[in-house]
Design a protein around this motif. Structure first.
Motif, PDB file in Angstrom:
ATOM      1  N   GLY A 121     -11.130  12.175  -1.927  1.00 28.54           N
ATOM      2  CA  GLY A 121     -11.219  13.579  -2.298  1.00 28.54           C
ATOM      3  C   GLY A 121      -9.870  14.127  -2.725  1.00 28.54           C
ATOM      4  O   GLY A 121      -8.853  13.900  -2.048  1.00 28.54           O
ATOM      5  N   VAL A 122      -9.821  14.830  -3.840  1.00 27.94           N
ATOM      6  CA  VAL A 122      -8.589  15.399  -4.376  1.00 27.94           C
ATOM      7  C   VAL A 122      -8.686  16.919  -4.335  1.00 27.94           C
ATOM      8  O   VAL A 122      -9.604  17.504  -4.905  1.00 27.94           O
ATOM      9  CB  VAL A 122      -8.336  14.930  -5.827  1.00 27.94           C
ATOM     10  CG1 VAL A 122      -7.139  15.673  -6.427  1.00 27.94           C
ATOM     11  CG2 VAL A 122      -8.097  13.425  -5.868  1.00 27.94           C
ATOM     12  N   GLU A 148      -7.954  15.493   0.336  1.00 25.45           N
ATOM     13  CA  GLU A 148      -8.826  16.239   1.247  1.00 25.45           C
ATOM     14  C   GLU A 148      -8.832  15.651   2.649  1.00 25.45           C
ATOM     15  O   GLU A 148      -9.298  16.294   3.590  1.00 25.45           O
ATOM     16  CB  GLU A 148     -10.250  16.270   0.686  1.00 25.45           C
ATOM     17  CG  GLU A 148     -10.390  17.087  -0.591  1.00 25.45           C
ATOM     18  CD  GLU A 148     -11.802  17.092  -1.123  1.00 25.45           C
ATOM     19  OE1 GLU A 148     -12.654  16.365  -0.560  1.00 25.45           O
ATOM     20  OE2 GLU A 148     -12.067  17.814  -2.117  1.00 25.45           O
ATOM     21  N   VAL A 168      -0.719  13.812  -5.538  1.00 27.89           N
ATOM     22  CA  VAL A 168      -2.071  14.297  -5.269  1.00 27.89           C
ATOM     23  C   VAL A 168      -2.142  14.839  -3.850  1.00 27.89           C
ATOM     24  O   VAL A 168      -1.703  14.172  -2.903  1.00 27.89           O
ATOM     25  CB  VAL A 168      -3.105  13.162  -5.446  1.00 27.89           C
ATOM     26  CG1 VAL A 168      -4.491  13.620  -5.015  1.00 27.89           C
ATOM     27  CG2 VAL A 168      -3.134  12.688  -6.887  1.00 27.89           C
ATOM     28  N   LEU A 220     -11.681  18.661 -11.207  1.00 30.17           N
ATOM     29  CA  LEU A 220     -10.348  18.248 -10.774  1.00 30.17           C
ATOM     30  C   LEU A 220      -9.317  19.339 -11.063  1.00 30.17           C
ATOM     31  O   LEU A 220      -9.197  19.821 -12.185  1.00 30.17           O
ATOM     32  CB  LEU A 220      -9.943  16.954 -11.488  1.00 30.17           C
ATOM     33  CG  LEU A 220      -8.603  16.338 -11.064  1.00 30.17           C
ATOM     34  CD1 LEU A 220      -8.679  15.836  -9.636  1.00 30.17           C
ATOM     35  CD2 LEU A 220      -8.211  15.204 -12.014  1.00 30.17           C
ATOM     36  N   MET A 257      -7.279   8.681 -11.033  1.00 27.28           N
ATOM     37  CA  MET A 257      -7.755   9.860 -10.303  1.00 27.28           C
ATOM     38  C   MET A 257      -9.195   9.691  -9.831  1.00 27.28           C
ATOM     39  O   MET A 257      -9.558  10.151  -8.741  1.00 27.28           O
ATOM     40  CB  MET A 257      -7.661  11.103 -11.185  1.00 27.28           C
ATOM     41  CG  MET A 257      -6.262  11.597 -11.425  1.00 27.28           C
ATOM     42  SD  MET A 257      -5.555  12.355  -9.954  1.00 27.28           S
ATOM     43  CE  MET A 257      -3.968  12.847 -10.627  1.00 27.28           C
ATOM     44  N   SER A 258     -10.029   9.048 -10.624  1.00 29.77           N
ATOM     45  CA  SER A 258     -11.437   8.929 -10.247  1.00 29.77           C
ATOM     46  C   SER A 258     -11.599   8.116  -8.978  1.00 29.77           C
ATOM     47  O   SER A 258     -12.395   8.470  -8.102  1.00 29.77           O
ATOM     48  CB  SER A 258     -12.256   8.318 -11.400  1.00 29.77           C
ATOM     49  OG  SER A 258     -11.840   6.997 -11.702  1.00 29.77           O
ATOM     50  N   ASP A 305     -10.299  10.226  -6.052  1.00 32.42           N
ATOM     51  CA  ASP A 305     -11.224  11.313  -5.748  1.00 32.42           C
ATOM     52  C   ASP A 305     -12.489  10.791  -5.063  1.00 32.42           C
ATOM     53  O   ASP A 305     -12.988  11.392  -4.104  1.00 32.42           O
ATOM     54  CB  ASP A 305     -11.572  12.059  -7.035  1.00 32.42           C
ATOM     55  CG  ASP A 305     -12.263  13.388  -6.776  1.00 32.42           C
ATOM     56  OD1 ASP A 305     -11.945  14.048  -5.771  1.00 32.42           O
ATOM     57  OD2 ASP A 305     -13.129  13.772  -7.579  1.00 32.42           O
ATOM     58  N   GLU A 306     -13.012   9.671  -5.554  1.00 32.73           N
ATOM     59  CA  GLU A 306     -14.225   9.099  -4.965  1.00 32.73           C
ATOM     60  C   GLU A 306     -13.987   8.636  -3.531  1.00 32.73           C
ATOM     61  O   GLU A 306     -14.834   8.816  -2.652  1.00 32.73           O
ATOM     62  CB  GLU A 306     -14.711   7.919  -5.815  1.00 32.73           C
ATOM     63  CG  GLU A 306     -15.304   8.326  -7.150  1.00 32.73           C
ATOM     64  CD  GLU A 306     -15.504   7.134  -8.075  1.00 32.73           C
ATOM     65  OE1 GLU A 306     -15.336   5.984  -7.598  1.00 32.73           O
ATOM     66  OE2 GLU A 306     -15.806   7.346  -9.263  1.00 32.73           O
TER      67      GLU A 306
END
Length: 341
Positions: A163-164, A234, A231, A210, A155-156, A159-160
């Motif tokens: 974007g989540v 974004e 997921v 998150l 997930m990291s 997300d980085e």
């Protein structure tokens, strides 16, 4: 050189001890326990990976137990605390809390705890990929569980990079580790009826922004959990970008089902054929074919070797707590010594 003691030499403890022993900037001062196990006897034996490591007892009763069982005990852990810098506590829940209260806090010794510990045992819940910086200078850190570690790693990076907005993970959990024969025989699939399961809130302890929900079932296997993840992103991305993100994550291993690795059992066999110690796979294993992007949704399936995935994070937690290296350098150092690709 940071001096490290491992308290509790079970499934995680013996692996962390071996990993610490391999590091150039750490000294494995010793291990501590209270009673014999086959694993403890094996790793300390003449042919074992921890042969020559000093064995301490966590308390007087433990010292008597170990000596009666034929072990040579150097002394009590309490008497060594002035000589060491940090204890990686791999003892059962409850024991770790007593150790913190009675040993570590009174003697100003830092400690790293494991995923089974209570949430209030340490303010920082740690995953090297997701929140390395938060552990800098901390006295007490909790390395999150195997499932939480795998979700935090995958997930990291998502997300980085992208974007989540939100995430859902469905977990298929193993019934027990290989030596945990007291958990079987099993002939059931058991739903975790707490909804959402604790894994989502555990990930949020590492990544508080998150939005994630998790469901879980337990199945009668001993090697590995499997996560099915969806997921909402974004931004729109390509499948190739998603694959590249996972390839770039240093503790994610892409697995090709089409090359014959289409089950956890076959991945286990891969680790055996590669002669990985104990067939361990400290990486989160993402099946390449399952990475799918459609209408702003990213999906994948990954597996988790529950016995080994948290081991490198324990090593990195020590470096963070003593402000020894930055995140990227620590991960690179740990991976090199543990031969993580």
């Amino acid at each position: 050189m940071v001096k490290v003691v491992i308290a509790g030499c079970g499934t995680i403890g013996k692996r962390v001890a071996e990993a610490v022993k391999k590091q150039d900037d750490m000294e494995l001062y010793g291990i501590a326990d209270v009673s014999q196990t086959g694993g403890l006897r094996t790793v300390l034996s003449e042919d074992g990976p921890l042969h020559g490591t000093h064995l301490y007892a966590s308390n007087q009763e433990g010292k008597e137990n170990l000596e009666e069982q034929g072990f040579y005990v150097e002394g009590l852990l309490e008497d060594q605390l002035d000589e060491i810098d940090v204890v990686v506590d791999c003892t059962p829940p409850g024991v770790d809390e007593a150790n913190k209260e009675n040993l570590y806090e009174p003697n100003d010794v830092k400690a790293v705890f494991q995923g089974g510990a209570s949430d209030d045992i340490a303010e920082v819940k740690f995953n090297a990929d997701a929140n390395y910086e938060e552990a800098r200078g901390e006295d007490f850190v909790k390395v999150v569980s195997c499932n939480t570690t795998s979700l935090s790693r995958t997930m990291s990076v998502v997300d980085e990079r992208f974007g989540v907005e939100s995430a859902t993970a469905n977990l298929v959990r193993r019934g027990g580790d290989i030596p945990q024969d007291g958990r079987g025989p099993i002939n059931s699939t058991i739903p975790v009826t707490e909804v959402p399961s604790h894994h989502g809130p555990d990930v949020q302890a590492v990544m508080p922004e998150l939005d994630i929900t998790t469901l879980a079932v337990k199945v009668p296997v001993t090697f590995g959990h499997v996560h099915m993840v969806t997921v909402d992103l974004e931004e729109d991305i390509s499948e190739e970008e998603a694959v590249q993100a996972f390839e770039d994550q240093p503790r994610v291993r892409l697995i090709n089902a089409g090359e014959g690795y289409d089950s956890t059992g076959k991945v286990h066999e891969m680790m055996r054929d590669l002669e990985r110690p104990r067939s361990d796979m400290p990486e989160a294993g993402v099946w390449r074919e399952t990475i799918d992007v459609e209408d702003g949704k990213l999906r994948w399936i990954h597996m988790v070797h529950q016995e080994s995935i948290v081991v490198p994070d324990n090593v990195d937690a020590i470096r963070a707590m003593f402000d020894m290296e930055d995140k990227e350098t620590s991960i690179e150092m740990t991976n090199e010594k543990m031969h993580i690709e």
